[in-house]
Scaffold this active site. Structure first.
Site, mmCIF file in Angstrom:
data_model
loop_
_atom_site.group_PDB
_atom_site.id
_atom_site.type_symbol
_atom_site.label_atom_id
_atom_site.label_comp_id
_atom_site.label_asym_id
_atom_site.label_seq_id
_atom_site.Cartn_x
_atom_site.Cartn_y
_atom_site.Cartn_z
ATOM 1 N NE ARG A 145 2.779 3.600 3.844
ATOM 2 C CZ ARG A 145 3.024 2.818 4.912
ATOM 3 N NH1 ARG A 145 3.864 3.208 5.836
ATOM 4 N NH2 ARG A 145 2.441 1.651 5.020
ATOM 5 C CG LEU A 175 2.854 -2.620 -2.919
ATOM 6 C CD1 LEU A 175 3.961 -1.652 -3.327
ATOM 7 C CD2 LEU A 175 2.739 -3.758 -3.930
ATOM 8 C CG HIS A 180 -11.189 6.289 7.998
ATOM 9 N ND1 HIS A 180 -10.299 7.328 8.097
ATOM 10 C CD2 HIS A 180 -10.465 5.241 7.573
ATOM 11 C CE1 HIS A 180 -9.092 6.898 7.739
ATOM 12 N NE2 HIS A 180 -9.173 5.647 7.411
ATOM 13 N NE ARG A 181 -10.336 1.429 10.610
ATOM 14 C CZ ARG A 181 -9.656 0.298 10.409
ATOM 15 N NH1 ARG A 181 -10.216 -0.868 10.691
ATOM 16 N NH2 ARG A 181 -8.434 0.323 9.934
ATOM 17 C CE LYS A 222 -7.773 5.744 16.111
ATOM 18 N NZ LYS A 222 -6.759 4.845 15.566
ATOM 19 C CE1 TYR A 239 -5.532 7.843 6.315
ATOM 20 C CE2 TYR A 239 -5.331 8.590 4.059
ATOM 21 C CZ TYR A 239 -5.710 7.631 4.975
ATOM 22 O OH TYR A 239 -6.272 6.449 4.547
ATOM 23 C CG ASP A 255 -7.677 7.057 -0.151
ATOM 24 O OD1 ASP A 255 -8.919 7.182 -0.186
ATOM 25 O OD2 ASP A 255 -7.076 6.558 0.830
HETATM 26 N N1 NAP Z 1 -9.134 3.044 4.640
HETATM 27 C C1 NAP Z 1 -8.207 2.709 5.513
HETATM 28 O O1 NAP Z 1 -8.477 2.349 6.668
HETATM 29 C C2 NAP Z 1 -6.769 2.780 5.098
HETATM 30 C C3 NAP Z 1 -5.760 2.272 5.929
HETATM 31 C C4 NAP Z 1 -4.433 2.351 5.475
HETATM 32 C C5 NAP Z 1 -4.157 2.926 4.250
HETATM 33 N N2 NAP Z 1 -5.159 3.433 3.463
HETATM 34 C C6 NAP Z 1 -4.889 4.025 2.140
HETATM 35 O O2 NAP Z 1 -4.089 3.122 1.398
HETATM 36 C C7 NAP Z 1 -2.953 3.826 0.919
HETATM 37 C C8 NAP Z 1 -1.817 2.900 0.710
HETATM 38 O O3 NAP Z 1 -1.424 2.273 1.930
HETATM 39 P P1 NAP Z 1 0.101 1.917 2.153
HETATM 40 O O4 NAP Z 1 0.921 3.155 2.112
HETATM 41 O O5 NAP Z 1 0.210 1.055 3.327
HETATM 42 O O6 NAP Z 1 0.367 1.101 0.780
HETATM 43 P P2 NAP Z 1 1.548 0.209 0.256
HETATM 44 O O7 NAP Z 1 1.786 0.655 -1.162
HETATM 45 O O8 NAP Z 1 1.212 -1.218 0.518
HETATM 46 O O9 NAP Z 1 2.800 0.555 1.160
HETATM 47 C C9 NAP Z 1 3.598 1.678 0.961
HETATM 48 C C10 NAP Z 1 4.834 1.479 1.790
HETATM 49 O O10 NAP Z 1 5.569 0.422 1.209
HETATM 50 C C11 NAP Z 1 6.871 0.859 0.895
HETATM 51 N N3 NAP Z 1 7.234 0.267 -0.399
HETATM 52 C C12 NAP Z 1 6.598 0.403 -1.572
HETATM 53 N N4 NAP Z 1 7.229 -0.289 -2.548
HETATM 54 C C13 NAP Z 1 8.291 -0.854 -1.963
HETATM 55 C C14 NAP Z 1 9.303 -1.692 -2.448
HETATM 56 N N5 NAP Z 1 9.373 -2.067 -3.726
HETATM 57 N N6 NAP Z 1 10.242 -2.114 -1.581
HETATM 58 C C15 NAP Z 1 10.205 -1.733 -0.290
HETATM 59 N N7 NAP Z 1 9.238 -0.916 0.238
HETATM 60 C C16 NAP Z 1 8.286 -0.488 -0.603
HETATM 61 C C17 NAP Z 1 6.768 2.357 0.760
HETATM 62 O O11 NAP Z 1 8.040 2.932 1.043
HETATM 63 P P3 NAP Z 1 8.560 4.166 0.134
HETATM 64 O O12 NAP Z 1 7.705 5.325 0.459
HETATM 65 O O13 NAP Z 1 9.971 4.306 0.560
HETATM 66 O O14 NAP Z 1 8.431 3.725 -1.291
HETATM 67 C C18 NAP Z 1 5.731 2.699 1.798
HETATM 68 O O15 NAP Z 1 6.314 2.807 3.079
HETATM 69 C C19 NAP Z 1 -2.731 4.917 1.969
HETATM 70 O O16 NAP Z 1 -1.964 5.999 1.484
HETATM 71 C C20 NAP Z 1 -4.136 5.332 2.247
HETATM 72 O O17 NAP Z 1 -4.577 6.227 1.242
HETATM 73 C C21 NAP Z 1 -6.460 3.356 3.877
#
Ligand code: NAP
Length: 297
Positions: A21, A213, A129-130, A98, A54, A49
């Site tokens: 993000r 989360l 990745h996939r 894609k 990204y 990561d």
């Molecule tokens: N391998 C794959 O296929 C794959 C796919 C997706 C992701 N990923 C990896 O996983 C990482 C994490 O994924 P994710 O960003 O979806 O993780 P996440 O931590 O579940 O979600 C983050 C999102 O939740 C919001 N958030 C966090 N705490 C909050 C709270 N207390 N209240 C309300 N909103 C909250 C954040 O907003 P704020 O920024 O405003 O805090 C952000 O938009 C990615 O950065 C990436 O590195 C990998």
């Protein structure tokens, strides 16, 4: 923060910071990213990561610009990146559809680019990745082994692979696949029962949990039974509710490594609160029940 050994030469922090993000953050300055990285390092979160895709193939360069500005940061970090998704945007805007590409040629080109974009000499952990239906396991396995032999990559793993996909690639790769990065959270919890976590636990492949989360969905409805339970436990443990949701993952015996994705510096500074909490068995199931809406069978 606990250190987790993935291989003889690579250990990571129990909690990881994800950069998916990064380009959603309204502040794109190198100094702001530096502050986010430092906020992680201050808590012992040393693992980051990335993926080539990204930010529409631009996120690695954002990290690279920060590392050029503050090169000493690199010595304290482990950097994960991924390759294999070709989306018709940015770098690949000449493509029509894609798709996935795990050919040796593609992987080698992606690694060269990632090293250049991030301004680093070595990728600590490279993930596919996939799963790619057209993967030639022998070709892909040889390419991954050669990248380790060349020193461009320290360790290898996969993402979004099912057990059988892992078996196939591992059968063609001399080096161990040290992780499988999959979606796991209180609300996306199928890995608990579909064999993914059991397989990884049996084969000592450490799971990394993306969207731990639920991408923020866990907190969308403050009146939901899950939110109420998270808040109650947060108060009794003296931490924030996200730390309880993260501690729920840490409690699993497969040694899940959550990858946190917030851009909010205040939330980032609280990531490590999760590692202070060990959930009781009953509290763990109470959270699962609140998330799924029913008791276990
Ligand atoms: N391998 C794959 O296929 C794959 C796919 C997706 C992701 N990923 C990896 O996983 C990482 C994490 O994924 P994710 O960003 O979806 O993780 P996440 O931590 O579940 O979600 C983050 C999102 O939740 C919001 N958030 C966090 N705490 C909050 C709270 N207390 N209240 C309300 N909103 C909250 C954040 O907003 P704020 O920024 O405003 O805090 C952000 O938009 C990615 O950065 C990436 O590195 C990998």
């Amino acid at each position: 923060m606990q250190r987790i050994s993935l291989s003889d030469n690579l250990s990571v922090s129990q909690i990881i910071y994800g950069m998916w993000r990064l380009t959603d953050d309204p502040d794109h300055s190198t100094v702001h990213l530096q502050h986010k990285i430092e906020a992680c390092l201050d808590q012992g979160i040393t693992t980051f990561d990335q993926a080539d895709i990204y930010g529409g193939y631009s996120s690695e360069a954002e990290l690279g610009n920060t590392l050029k500005q503050a090169p000493s940061l690199r010595d304290s970090m482990e950097i994960i990146t991924k390759c294999g998704i070709v989306a018709p945007i940015g770098l690949h805007s000449d493509k029509n559809v894609k798709h996935y590409d795990t050919s040796a040629q593609y992987i080698n080109q992606a690694v060269e680019r990632s090293l250049k974009e991030m301004a680093i000499e070595q990728i600590d952990l490279l993930l596919l990745h996939r799963p790619d239906p057209l993967m030639d396991a022998q070709e892909t396995g040889n390419a991954l082994d050669a990248l380790i032999a060349s020193g461009k990559v320290k360790a290898i793993g996969v993402s979004n692979f099912r057990p059988w996909d892992i078996e196939l690639l591992q059968s063609s790769t001399k080096n161990k696949l040290v992780t499988n990065q999959i979606e796991i959270s209180l609300t996306q919890n199928s890995a608990l029962t579909n064999g993914d976590l059991s397989y990884m636990q049996q084969h000592q492949i450490l799971p990394m949990a993306w969207s731990p989360l639920g991408g923020g969905d866990l907190f969308k409805n403050p009146e939901s039974p899950l939110n109420i339970k998270l808040n109650t436990l947060a108060t009794s443990h003296g931490v924030n509710p996200a730390a309880i949701a993260t501690a729920w993952l840490l409690r699993h015996p497969a040694q899940i490594l959550p990858i946190m994705g917030s851009n909010d510096i205040y939330r980032i500074k609280q990531f490590s609160e999760a590692s202070k909490v060990t959930l009781e068995r009953e509290a763990w199931f109470e959270l699962l029940q609140a998330a799924s809406g029913h008791e276990v069978a």
